[in-house]
Every structure is written in C-alpha cells, then in structure tokens.
Design an enzyme around this catalytic site. Sequence first.
Site, PDB file in Angstrom:
ATOM      1  N   HIS A 108      77.142  53.585  51.781  1.00  0.00           N
ATOM      2  CA  HIS A 108      76.796  54.911  52.295  1.00  0.00           C
ATOM      3  C   HIS A 108      76.086  55.734  51.223  1.00  0.00           C
ATOM      4  O   HIS A 108      76.183  55.456  50.021  1.00  0.00           O
ATOM      5  CB  HIS A 108      78.042  55.651  52.786  1.00  0.00           C
ATOM      6  CG  HIS A 108      79.058  55.891  51.693  1.00  0.00           C
ATOM      7  ND1 HIS A 108      78.896  56.835  50.702  1.00  0.00           N
ATOM      8  CD2 HIS A 108      80.251  55.294  51.442  1.00  0.00           C
ATOM      9  CE1 HIS A 108      79.937  56.822  49.899  1.00  0.00           C
ATOM     10  NE2 HIS A 108      80.777  55.895  50.311  1.00  0.00           N
ATOM     11  N   ASP A 404      81.392  51.315  48.502  1.00  0.00           N
ATOM     12  CA  ASP A 404      81.318  50.646  47.202  1.00  0.00           C
ATOM     13  C   ASP A 404      82.380  49.558  47.101  1.00  0.00           C
ATOM     14  O   ASP A 404      82.163  48.516  46.499  1.00  0.00           O
ATOM     15  CB  ASP A 404      81.442  51.646  46.054  1.00  0.00           C
ATOM     16  CG  ASP A 404      82.700  52.511  46.134  1.00  0.00           C
ATOM     17  OD1 ASP A 404      83.439  52.422  47.123  1.00  0.00           O
ATOM     18  OD2 ASP A 404      82.933  53.295  45.187  1.00  0.00           O
TER      19      ASP A 404
END
Length: 521
Positions: A108, A404
């Site tokens: 994102h 992540d």
Amino acid sequence: MLARNRFLLLVVVGGAVLAILSLSLQFLNLIPTTPIVEERPFQIADGGAGAVQGKSRKRVFPVPHTQEPNPISEAYGYCNTPNRTEQAWEGHSPADYKLLSVQVMIRHGDRYPLYSIPKTKRPAIDCTLSTSRQPSHPLLNPFIGHMGQGGRGHWESPLNNVPRLPNHSACEIGELTQTGVVQHLRNGQLLREAYKRHAFLPSDWSPRQVWVETTGKSRTLQSGLAFLYGLLPDFDWKKLTVRHQWSTLFCSSACDCPARNRYLEEEQRRQYRLRVADTELDRSYAEMARTLGLPTRQLRAANPIDSLLCHLCHSLPFPCVPAGENGSGGCLTMAQFAVIRQHQLEDEVDRRKVGLYHKYAVLAMYPYLNRTATKMERVAKSSEAGRQQRQGAEEVFTLSSAHDVTMAPLLSALGLENARFPRFAARVVFELWKSPPVMQGQAKKRGGKGDKSKEKGGEVFIRVLYNGEDVTFHTTFCRSHNRHATQPLCPLKNFLSFVRRDMFSVVNATSYQEACYRRPG
C-alpha cells in the site's frame, strides 16, 4: 463436522497468539505479522512485431556501496515521494518474445501512522483528495469520479463495507493519504506505458482474465484501486470482482503451518536480543522519554519510529512538548531518529546472517508463490501450439494489494535478501514470456513439390522485477542459470521446480506439508 470445528479453532487461536507476539515489534524491527483476520478500455496491443529490445538481464540491484548506508537517506527512500521520474524495466524482453501474463504484488502507499506518540500533537495531514494539493496527478480527478461508480462492481465481503477513497480531513489511524493514492496512480500508469506494445490483455478483457485481491484494510483496497485505475483507466466495474484475503500472508486456505510460527518466534527472540544489546539505542530512547516526560518503556511501546517517519515523509517538524516541572520539554531530534533507523538497518544485516527469517519466509510465502506458479503454468499450457484456446479462459493479470509484512517475506523467500525493505508503494512483478516458434528439420513432401519444415512451439520464461529493476538472476531459482545460454531469460521450469520442491531444502524438507508438520529434532 467436529474435526472441522477443531481445525478452525486451532487456526484462529494460533493466529491470535502469534499476532500478539509480533505486534510490539512490528514497527521497530519491521517484523511480518502472522495471518490476521483483519481514457478508455485498456488495450496493450498495437499490432507491432515483437517486444522492445531491452537490457532486462543487466538491470539488477544497485552496485553495493563501500560505505554503510546513511539512515536518513534510506528513510527518504522509504517515503518514495512521487516527485521524480522513474524508469520501469517491466515489458522489456528480447525481440519477438510474447508476453503471456503479468502478476503484481504491491505494498500500500503512504499512510497515516498506526501509533501516536504520547503527549504530542498528531501530524496535521488531510486525507481527503484534492487536485489543488500536492502531490497531485492528471488522473486524480477522473479516479475520484470513477470510484463513485464502484457500486457496480462485485465485492467479496467484508470489502463492500470498506470506503473506496480516503475521506477524512484529519487523517484516521493507518489511513491512506493523497500521497499514497498518487504513488499508485503513477505505478499503474507506469506499467500501462511499459506494456502498451504487448497484447497480453485485450481491450475487451473478460472478467476471468483480471484477478484483483486485497486484505480488508482500507489502505490496501484503495491502493489497489488506484493502481488498477492507472493501468486500466475507466475500467468496466461490471466486469471486476475484488476478492478478500483474510491473511496478510495471502495464504488463503493453506495458512496452518506450526513450523512457520516457531521460526517467527525464534526470529523475534533474535530481534529482542539485538535490541537490548544496543546501548546507543537505549540512550536515545531514554533521551526521548525525558524530553516527553514519559517512562522509557511507555515510549518504546508507542513505536515512535512510525510517527517520526510520517513527519519526515510529509516534511513536518518533529514533535515538541512544552517545558514541564520535571525538567521535560523540547523537541525530538533528527539525531535520535537516525539512531533508531540505524538500528533497523543493522537488524536487517543480522537477520540475513542468522537465517531464521528466511526459513520463516519460505513457509510463509509458499501458498502465494504456489498460486502464482499454478497460474503461470495454466497460461503457458493454454498457449501451446495446436491447443485450442477458449477466449478469455485464463487469468492473465493478477493484482495483489498487500502490506510490508507480506512483501518482505516474499522477497526473502525468492532469495532476494539484499533487496531493500519494501518502501511505500513498492511493487514485485512476475512476467511470463514465450519465445518465438522455431523451425525444426525438413521433410520432403511425397508429391515432390518442395520441403516442409516442422514448427516447434516457443519456450516459456519468467522475469521477476522489484520496483522496476530486473532481479531475476538474483533469485534463488535462477542465480546459477547460464545467462549466456541460447535463450537469455530464466526458464519457467526453474521457478516451478523451486516452488514445488527446491525451496524447502532450507528447512531440510521436500514439501510444504513435511516442512510445516515435522516434529522438531
């Protein structure tokens, strides 16, 4: 039914326990969490012959620096501020190769912090979208309008209840910012330009050919939609289904793996030992705590690095507090921030050396990699010479919008241990290519009217790119491949063998089941 209920209970309880174990270290040490239940139609075809002649095999990692990386410049790279021209090496191949499919995983974009620093003001960031505010993008206004028609799409629950645009004038915790939206509009547009010479996805693509999946967080859903709009401006909502991945590892129905969880626990203990041994880090936390008038333990728990990164990325001054009776007061400093970032960089080096994280990553990302390999294999088989293809039968474009803590283990599982930690709006791209057919042998026609050669179908190859750089020959499955062979790309069979068997050698196993359930010792 009883066995099924017991299995579900074990999955939920196990996931919850591991989520708690990893939560406190997630931001300081950048540790992946375990699965948590949490213009026109696009035509990349111009009828031209062949692909661009590119430098695909030469574009790999940057030349290693002789000096240690600067923690501040590394942090600015992590911000990925969309203010520069970026070169994408996606879509480059030897001439006349055909692009068959593309699978993309994105992290994102830029978001508001997940944690706030006690006694300080929250960063003043507006999370509504406006072309009058920087950074902006030519597609921003049409993107906003197109999202308003999203009710025509198909949404797997609970995604139908997640907002399609960030919409708070004072950002909420973890909310995607305008910077994050622009980062992925740029990413999508970048790949649109990279693939416009290739006909892997027709303008009249069918619903089956495009697969979009995301976790249930608004920042991943909105990032995925921005990327998709950059790639396919004004896409047809009626043909789009947005699928929900309940796990941050995108492991679908194959998430239960006790050994993976054990490696994660061992990795967290390694991180803890390294952290408590860092006296400079301890001094910096103590200084910051005194400035804020807080116990050091409370400051650590507040994960100040997350908020400080937001200040840095948005060019905001670091937090300050007024002077207090106990001698507290003042501002947090760039020097203190640099100490925490330096520890993170040292932790990444130690993580690679010890190898526990790599073992965790292999088991964490097998389900995703296996799905990726299976999709590629299906597309490759459907492209074989003489095989009758059904129009729009295979998924040729997949977009997975993740975190992540999804992308970092993916990079490690692929053997890309020297890749930098995933920045905001990072992307990993898997491309499937097919070489031109070749003519084999000659046979005399019985009528004596000349020769007839037999055509052999082309071979299939894989390329892996990270943030636009070709890293294929840095992956475990293609590191030893002869780059000077007749075909200059990596054979798909290397990747299939790696995913189906070879990747488990690091945990002394030959299959996912064996690796996950074999008793320790």
